[in-house]
Design a protein around this motif. Structure first.
Motif, short mmCIF file in Angstrom:
data_model
loop_
_atom_site.label_atom_id
_atom_site.label_comp_id
_atom_site.label_asym_id
_atom_site.label_seq_id
_atom_site.Cartn_x
_atom_site.Cartn_y
_atom_site.Cartn_z
N THR A 15 0.82 -1.20 0.00
CA THR A 15 0.00 0.00 0.00
C THR A 15 0.86 1.25 0.00
OG1 THR A 15 -1.85 1.09 1.10
CG2 THR A 15 -0.18 0.17 2.52
N LEU A 16 0.25 2.35 -0.42
CA LEU A 16 0.89 3.66 -0.34
C LEU A 16 -0.17 4.60 0.21
CD1 LEU A 16 3.42 5.38 -0.95
CD2 LEU A 16 2.37 5.91 -3.15
N ASN A 17 -0.01 5.00 1.46
CA ASN A 17 -0.98 5.89 2.09
C ASN A 17 -0.87 7.30 1.53
OD1 ASN A 17 -1.87 3.81 3.73
ND2 ASN A 17 -0.53 4.36 5.41
N ARG A 18 -1.90 8.10 1.75
CA ARG A 18 -1.92 9.47 1.25
C ARG A 18 -0.96 10.36 2.02
NH1 ARG A 18 -6.19 11.00 -2.01
NH2 ARG A 18 -6.14 13.11 -1.15
N VAL A 19 -0.74 10.07 3.31
CA VAL A 19 0.10 10.90 4.15
C VAL A 19 0.98 10.01 5.02
CG1 VAL A 19 0.13 12.60 6.03
CG2 VAL A 19 -1.61 12.76 4.26
N TYR A 20 2.24 10.39 5.13
CA TYR A 20 3.18 9.72 6.04
C TYR A 20 3.83 10.77 6.92
CZ TYR A 20 2.89 5.34 3.49
OH TYR A 20 2.44 4.18 2.93
N LEU A 21 3.92 10.48 8.19
CA LEU A 21 4.67 11.30 9.14
C LEU A 21 5.90 10.47 9.52
CD1 LEU A 21 5.05 13.70 11.07
CD2 LEU A 21 3.64 12.45 12.72
N ARG A 49 7.99 15.86 -7.65
CA ARG A 49 8.23 15.96 -6.21
C ARG A 49 8.47 17.42 -5.86
NH1 ARG A 49 13.77 14.50 -3.86
NH2 ARG A 49 13.53 15.09 -1.70
N ILE A 50 7.73 17.90 -4.87
CA ILE A 50 7.88 19.27 -4.38
C ILE A 50 8.23 19.19 -2.90
CG2 ILE A 50 6.74 21.48 -4.01
CD1 ILE A 50 4.92 20.74 -6.39
N ALA A 54 9.68 24.01 6.24
CA ALA A 54 8.88 24.88 7.10
C ALA A 54 9.72 25.39 8.27
CB ALA A 54 7.65 24.13 7.62
N ASP A 55 9.98 26.68 8.23
CA ASP A 55 10.66 27.33 9.34
C ASP A 55 9.72 28.40 9.91
OD1 ASP A 55 10.72 29.30 7.43
OD2 ASP A 55 12.89 29.34 7.22
N ARG A 56 10.25 29.31 10.70
CA ARG A 56 9.40 30.34 11.32
C ARG A 56 8.75 31.25 10.29
NH1 ARG A 56 12.50 33.54 15.75
NH2 ARG A 56 13.83 33.87 13.94
N ASN A 57 9.38 31.42 9.14
CA ASN A 57 8.87 32.34 8.13
C ASN A 57 8.08 31.65 7.03
OD1 ASN A 57 10.18 34.49 9.46
ND2 ASN A 57 12.10 33.93 8.45
N PHE A 58 7.80 30.38 7.20
CA PHE A 58 7.09 29.62 6.17
C PHE A 58 5.64 30.09 6.07
CE2 PHE A 58 4.71 25.77 4.83
CZ PHE A 58 5.26 25.65 3.56
N HIS A 59 5.18 30.27 4.85
CA HIS A 59 3.79 30.66 4.61
C HIS A 59 2.99 29.39 4.32
CE1 HIS A 59 4.79 34.89 4.56
NE2 HIS A 59 5.82 34.59 3.78
N TRP A 60 2.17 28.99 5.27
CA TRP A 60 1.44 27.73 5.19
C TRP A 60 0.44 27.69 4.05
CZ3 TRP A 60 2.80 23.42 7.67
CH2 TRP A 60 3.76 23.55 8.68
N GLN A 61 0.04 28.85 3.54
CA GLN A 61 -0.87 28.88 2.41
C GLN A 61 -0.22 28.26 1.17
OE1 GLN A 61 0.03 31.60 4.17
NE2 GLN A 61 -1.81 31.92 5.41
N GLU A 80 6.55 16.93 -0.09
CA GLU A 80 7.27 16.70 1.17
C GLU A 80 7.30 17.99 1.96
OE1 GLU A 80 11.16 14.97 0.98
OE2 GLU A 80 10.57 13.61 -0.64
N LEU A 81 6.94 17.88 3.21
CA LEU A 81 7.01 19.02 4.13
C LEU A 81 8.00 18.64 5.22
CD1 LEU A 81 5.97 21.75 5.22
CD2 LEU A 81 4.23 20.44 6.46
N ARG A 82 9.05 19.40 5.35
CA ARG A 82 10.09 19.11 6.34
C ARG A 82 9.98 20.11 7.48
NH1 ARG A 82 15.09 17.56 2.37
NH2 ARG A 82 13.99 15.86 1.34
#
Length: 95
Positions: A15-21, A49-50, A54-61, A80-82
């Motif tokens: 399987t390949l899930n939609r989200v992995y942490l 792949r994008i 995410a640091d303090r100045n990351f814009h979550w939008q 990928e969100l790091r």
């Protein structure tokens, strides 16, 4: 579902899930697990792949817009969100 590092190959074969942490104290295991997920996604047609850092100045939008937009060049995109601090902060939690 929690998957340990020694179980990830068997999990990804089925399987390949939609989200992995992916997290852990051993950076090598974290990197290898991410690589295995990338390979499994590529074998299932994810050709783009994008990566967001995410640091303090990351814009979550940006993350939300990326997830909602369609690509002209591929059908499936791996995002990928790091989070190096391990904490998304207040605005990240809201997103």
């Amino acid at each position: 579902m929690k998957v340990r590092f020694d179980q990830i190959n068997a999990h990804l074969a089925n399987t390949l899930n939609r989200v992995y942490l992916v997290f852990g104290e051993e950076e090598l295991f974290v990197q290898e697990a991410c690589q295995l997920i990338r390979q499994a996604a590529a074998s299932r047609g994810f050709s783009e792949r994008i990566v967001f850092h995410a640091d303090r100045n990351f814009h979550w939008q940006q993350l939300q817009q990326c997830a909602a937009s369609l690509s002209l060049f591929c059908d499936k995109t791996l995002i990928e969100l790091r989070l190096y601090s391990g904490k998304p902060g207040e605005s990240g939690s809201k997103q």
